[in-house]
Design a protein around this motif. Structure first.
Motif, PDB file in Angstrom:
ATOM      1  N   ALA A  41      61.287  20.742  27.949  1.00  0.00           N
ATOM      2  CA  ALA A  41      61.791  20.538  26.616  1.00  0.00           C
ATOM      3  C   ALA A  41      63.028  21.836  26.242  1.00  0.00           C
ATOM      4  CB  ALA A  41      60.891  20.334  25.365  1.00  0.00           C
ATOM      5  N   PHE A  42      62.098  23.097  26.747  1.00  0.00           N
ATOM      6  CA  PHE A  42      63.041  24.109  26.403  1.00  0.00           C
ATOM      7  C   PHE A  42      64.204  24.010  27.347  1.00  0.00           C
ATOM      8  CE2 PHE A  42      64.017  28.795  27.416  1.00  0.00           C
ATOM      9  CZ  PHE A  42      64.243  29.035  26.233  1.00  0.00           C
ATOM     10  N   ARG A  43      64.015  23.909  28.549  1.00  0.00           N
ATOM     11  CA  ARG A  43      64.955  24.050  29.473  1.00  0.00           C
ATOM     12  C   ARG A  43      66.151  22.884  29.193  1.00  0.00           C
ATOM     13  NH1 ARG A  43      66.881  21.241  33.620  1.00  0.00           N
ATOM     14  NH2 ARG A  43      65.454  19.718  33.597  1.00  0.00           N
ATOM     15  N   ILE A  44      65.833  21.949  28.901  1.00  0.00           N
ATOM     16  CA  ILE A  44      66.878  20.706  28.436  1.00  0.00           C
ATOM     17  C   ILE A  44      67.496  21.185  27.302  1.00  0.00           C
ATOM     18  CG2 ILE A  44      67.100  18.377  27.894  1.00  0.00           C
ATOM     19  CD1 ILE A  44      65.096  17.918  29.961  1.00  0.00           C
ATOM     20  N   SER A  45      66.773  21.651  26.141  1.00  0.00           N
ATOM     21  CA  SER A  45      67.541  21.758  24.936  1.00  0.00           C
ATOM     22  C   SER A  45      68.259  23.032  25.186  1.00  0.00           C
ATOM     23  CB  SER A  45      66.713  21.798  23.973  1.00  0.00           C
ATOM     24  OG  SER A  45      65.589  22.661  23.854  1.00  0.00           O
ATOM     25  N   SER A  46      68.020  23.846  25.746  1.00  0.00           N
ATOM     26  CA  SER A  46      68.761  25.417  25.818  1.00  0.00           C
ATOM     27  C   SER A  46      69.964  24.962  26.623  1.00  0.00           C
ATOM     28  CB  SER A  46      68.035  26.258  26.669  1.00  0.00           C
ATOM     29  OG  SER A  46      66.875  26.916  26.007  1.00  0.00           O
ATOM     30  N   ARG A  47      69.769  24.272  27.635  1.00  0.00           N
ATOM     31  CA  ARG A  47      71.078  23.995  28.414  1.00  0.00           C
ATOM     32  C   ARG A  47      72.173  22.969  27.521  1.00  0.00           C
ATOM     33  NH1 ARG A  47      72.241  20.113  33.201  1.00  0.00           N
ATOM     34  NH2 ARG A  47      74.101  21.224  34.106  1.00  0.00           N
ATOM     35  N   GLY A  48      71.442  22.187  26.802  1.00  0.00           N
ATOM     36  CA  GLY A  48      72.367  21.187  26.219  1.00  0.00           C
ATOM     37  C   GLY A  48      72.753  21.780  24.937  1.00  0.00           C
ATOM     38  N   VAL A  49      72.421  22.899  24.502  1.00  0.00           N
ATOM     39  CA  VAL A  49      73.264  23.662  23.468  1.00  0.00           C
ATOM     40  C   VAL A  49      74.284  24.475  23.825  1.00  0.00           C
ATOM     41  CG1 VAL A  49      71.250  23.519  21.452  1.00  0.00           C
ATOM     42  CG2 VAL A  49      71.617  25.471  23.102  1.00  0.00           C
ATOM     43  N   GLN A  50      74.092  24.950  24.946  1.00  0.00           N
ATOM     44  CA  GLN A  50      75.330  25.523  25.521  1.00  0.00           C
ATOM     45  C   GLN A  50      76.660  24.638  25.823  1.00  0.00           C
ATOM     46  OE1 GLN A  50      73.871  27.240  29.428  1.00  0.00           O
ATOM     47  NE2 GLN A  50      72.653  28.831  28.602  1.00  0.00           N
ATOM     48  N   PHE A  51      76.447  23.381  26.073  1.00  0.00           N
ATOM     49  CA  PHE A  51      77.505  22.546  26.268  1.00  0.00           C
ATOM     50  C   PHE A  51      77.806  21.935  24.843  1.00  0.00           C
ATOM     51  CE2 PHE A  51      75.570  21.123  30.540  1.00  0.00           C
ATOM     52  CZ  PHE A  51      76.474  21.931  31.142  1.00  0.00           C
ATOM     53  N   HIS A  52      77.055  22.088  23.945  1.00  0.00           N
ATOM     54  CA  HIS A  52      77.421  21.558  22.674  1.00  0.00           C
ATOM     55  C   HIS A  52      76.954  22.555  21.287  1.00  0.00           C
ATOM     56  CE1 HIS A  52      78.254  17.511  24.290  1.00  0.00           C
ATOM     57  NE2 HIS A  52      77.192  17.682  25.045  1.00  0.00           N
ATOM     58  N   PRO A  53      77.520  23.659  21.401  1.00  0.00           N
ATOM     59  CA  PRO A  53      77.368  24.575  20.541  1.00  0.00           C
ATOM     60  C   PRO A  53      77.295  24.219  19.099  1.00  0.00           C
ATOM     61  CG  PRO A  53      79.244  25.227  21.309  1.00  0.00           C
ATOM     62  CD  PRO A  53      78.758  23.958  22.252  1.00  0.00           C
ATOM     63  N   ARG A  54      78.054  23.178  18.652  1.00  0.00           N
ATOM     64  CA  ARG A  54      78.268  22.656  17.064  1.00  0.00           C
ATOM     65  C   ARG A  54      77.415  21.428  17.048  1.00  0.00           C
ATOM     66  NH1 ARG A  54      83.353  24.596  14.729  1.00  0.00           N
ATOM     67  NH2 ARG A  54      83.935  26.228  16.131  1.00  0.00           N
ATOM     68  N   PHE A  55      76.631  20.793  17.955  1.00  0.00           N
ATOM     69  CA  PHE A  55      75.624  19.741  17.797  1.00  0.00           C
ATOM     70  C   PHE A  55      74.481  20.232  17.285  1.00  0.00           C
ATOM     71  CE2 PHE A  55      72.971  16.639  19.959  1.00  0.00           C
ATOM     72  CZ  PHE A  55      72.785  15.586  19.066  1.00  0.00           C
ATOM     73  N   ALA A  56      74.287  19.845  15.607  1.00  0.00           N
ATOM     74  CA  ALA A  56      73.080  20.237  14.882  1.00  0.00           C
ATOM     75  C   ALA A  56      71.824  19.771  15.633  1.00  0.00           C
ATOM     76  CB  ALA A  56      73.196  19.747  13.490  1.00  0.00           C
ATOM     77  N   GLY A  57      71.942  18.460  16.003  1.00  0.00           N
ATOM     78  CA  GLY A  57      70.829  17.772  16.368  1.00  0.00           C
ATOM     79  C   GLY A  57      70.050  18.380  17.879  1.00  0.00           C
ATOM     80  N   GLY A  58      71.004  19.238  18.620  1.00  0.00           N
ATOM     81  CA  GLY A  58      70.403  19.844  19.671  1.00  0.00           C
ATOM     82  C   GLY A  58      70.043  21.347  19.186  1.00  0.00           C
TER      83      GLY A  58
END
Length: 74
Positions: A41-58
């Motif tokens: 979960a950490f790996r996926i969410s960390s990577r995701g917020v790098q791609f979407h820094p303004r996505f609050a859900g991430g």
């Protein structure tokens, strides 16, 4: 703890494989967290917020993982 449906997780995984920059990382991370798979979960969410820094859900998904891992500042 709510039950996680394997079909839904598989769907999220396939979507993320098809498009690694998809915002589906957030619900997938939440599903993994609820299953106790905190590192995944950490790996996926960390990577995701790098791609979407303004996505609050991430950011919420990442924060939930960090809180569960007890990796936060007082």
């Amino acid at each position: 703890m709510s039950e996680i449906h394997p079909d839904l997780i598989e769907k999220y995984q396939l979507l993320l494989e098809k498009d690694p920059k998809s915002q589906v990382f957030a619900p997938l991370s939440e599903a993994y967290r609820k299953m106790g798979l905190l590192e995944e979960a950490f790996r996926i969410s960390s990577r995701g917020v790098q791609f979407h820094p303004r996505f609050a859900g991430g950011h919420i998904a990442l924060a939930n993982v960090l809180m569960e891992k007890k990796q936060f500042e007082n």
